[in-house]
Scaffold this active site. Structure first.
Site, PDB file in Angstrom:
ATOM      1  CE1 TYR A 220      -3.199  -2.884   0.127  1.00 55.16           C
ATOM      2  CE2 TYR A 220      -3.891  -2.379   2.452  1.00 55.16           C
ATOM      3  CZ  TYR A 220      -3.944  -3.169   1.454  1.00 55.16           C
ATOM      4  OH  TYR A 220      -4.754  -4.073   1.510  1.00 55.16           O
TER       5      TYR A 220
ATOM      6  CE  LYS B 241       1.229 -17.440  -1.406  1.00 52.01           C
ATOM      7  NZ  LYS B 241       0.259 -18.638  -1.055  1.00 52.01           N
TER       8      LYS B 241
ATOM      9  CG  ASP C 252      -2.006 -20.373   1.004  1.00 53.39           C
ATOM     10  OD1 ASP C 252      -1.287 -19.720   1.801  1.00 53.39           O
ATOM     11  OD2 ASP C 252      -1.630 -20.728   0.118  1.00 53.39           O
TER      12      ASP C 252
ATOM     13  CG  ASP D 120      -7.160  -4.125   4.116  1.00 53.69           C
ATOM     14  OD1 ASP D 120      -8.502  -3.978   4.876  1.00 53.69           O
ATOM     15  OD2 ASP D 120      -7.055  -3.415   3.059  1.00 53.69           O
TER      16      ASP D 120
ATOM     17  CG  ASP E 232     -12.888  -6.189   6.631  1.00 53.21           C
ATOM     18  OD1 ASP E 232     -12.228  -5.785   7.634  1.00 53.21           O
ATOM     19  OD2 ASP E 232     -13.746  -5.921   5.617  1.00 53.21           O
TER      20      ASP E 232
END
Ligand code: NAD
Length: 357
Positions: free
Chosen positions: A135, A190, A222, A246, A250
């Site tokens: 980001y 990852k 994952d 992020d 959620d």
């Protein structure tokens, strides 16, 4: 204790009003000052984060934030969109650690999309790094049109980056949080595909050596997504980068039944913090008086705990929220057969009444 109150847009003004009611009955020496942010600030001053709002936030011990955004601003130039205000506050205040607790209240077990036995007693803390990652890497090769889109472009890419100090400081935050909980940290990466996350994994392991009492494990993102919905109670503290955090936070939010229940805190190295519900401005229900104010009230409780050093008052709010849920009052998002549906202001009043008992 100076609090900057930034209600923002949509349901932001409705839910922050309820949190203020709750803070006022605590009878603590707060100085609260309200300012515009997001779409409301754009309408009044032509910018989602006016200089005066940023200065107020920086000069306060804590910021109580509602939510920003509305679909009607989607065609604005990207720097003028309401959501940029949050990025600007994070950047200018150095808010690098985002705390997202996902607690499943026993009274709301049935509101979760998972089976009750998977979520009953759930209490996990997701710590998301907030100032690095893809980001904030260099966007390159872009042909940016003024509206933020790329007409005729052949490709677009963003770069993922983390520096050693950025990873070290968020790792310390996670291990220190775990020391006050169940002493387990899962670092999500990852590393099998991304160099940035091999670097992340190595540094988190190094920092972990300083916390021998804490058990550290590493998990690919994952698999973490899968485990969050398969066996969420296996986690205690989860620490991860900006983008994975992020998304995972959620997903964790929904385990608890409603995004309307989830507070969040973003802290800098001086414990100055921005406290906000995990949800957005919900334009679909704005103005109807039906939004759940509990995530914002619980954010105010986190503010008392982390930035204002008022732990007893924070505990009182959490107990009051639990009492209100025990009494069967529910806003629409958490309502189920046999409970009593109430609006935003009634829910705030009920927490105030429970505090007085
Ligand atoms: P949202 O979180 O605003 O809403 C998602 C769904 O959850 C909606 O159906 C909404 O009605 C419901 N909901 C959210 N909060 C609720 C509450 N307190 N009580 C009851 N129901 C609630 O996400 P969205 O619809 O994707 O985004 C709406 C706007 O909010 C967009 O402009 C987006 O950019 C912005 N946004 C802002 C923030 C923020 O201010 N931190 C975060 C996310 C999205």
């Amino acid at each position: 204790m100076k609090i900057a109150v930034l209600p923002g847009d949509g349901i932001g003004t409705e839910i922050v009003a309820e949190a203020i009611k709750v803070l006022k009955v605590l009878d603590l020496p707060f100085e609260m000052e309200t300012a515009l942010v997001g779409g409301a600030a754009y309408e009044a001053h032509g910018h989602p984060l006016p200089e005066s709002t940023l200065k107020l936030a920086q000069a306060s011990d804590a910021v109580l934030f509602g939510a920003v955004g509305d679909w009607k601003y989607d065609t604005l130039d990207r720097p003028l969109r309401p959501e940029q205000a949050i990025l600007g506050l994070r950047k200018n205040m150095g808010l690098f650690a985002n705390f997202r607790p996902a607690i499943c209240y026993k009274q709301l077990v049935d509101a979760s999309s998972l089976k009750p036995e998977l979520v009953s007693g759930l209490d996990i803390l997701i710590i998301r790094e907030l100032t690095g990652d893809i980001y904030f890497g260099q966007p390159r090769g872009r042909r940016i049109a003024t509206d933020g889109h790329f007409p005729g472009a052949d490709e677009a890419f963003d770069t993922m980056r983390y520096s050693r100090p950025e990873i070290e400081r968020i790792a310390h935050v996670a291990f220190q949080a775990a020391m006050k909980r169940d002493k387990r940290v899962t670092s999500v990466d990852k590393a099998n595909v991304l160099e940035t996350f091999q670097f992340w994994k190595d540094i988190v392991s190094e920092v972990g050596l300083q916390y021998p009492e804490v058990t550290l494990d590493h998990m690919y993102v994952d698999n973490a997504a899968m485990q969050l919905v398969r066996a969420p109670k296996r986690f205690d503290v989860v620490v991860t980068g900006n983008m994975f955090g992020d998304i995972l936070s959620d997903a964790a939010a929904m385990l608890t039944g409603s995004i309307g229940m989830l507070p969040s805190a973003s802290l800098n190295s001086k414990n100055q913090g921005l406290y906000e519900p995990s949800h957005g401005s919900a334009p679909d229900i704005a103005g109807k008086g039906i939004a759940n104010p509990l995530a914002t009230i619980l954010s105010a409780s986190m503010m008392l705990r982390f930035s204002l050093n008022q732990v007893a008052a924070a505990d009182r709010i959490e107990v009051a929220v639990s009492k209100v849920l025990d009494s069967g009052l529910r806003t629409t998002d958490i309502w189920s057969e046999g409970t009593t549906r109430v609006g935003t202001a009634d829910m705030g009043d009920a927490v105030v009444a429970a505090l007085a008992k």
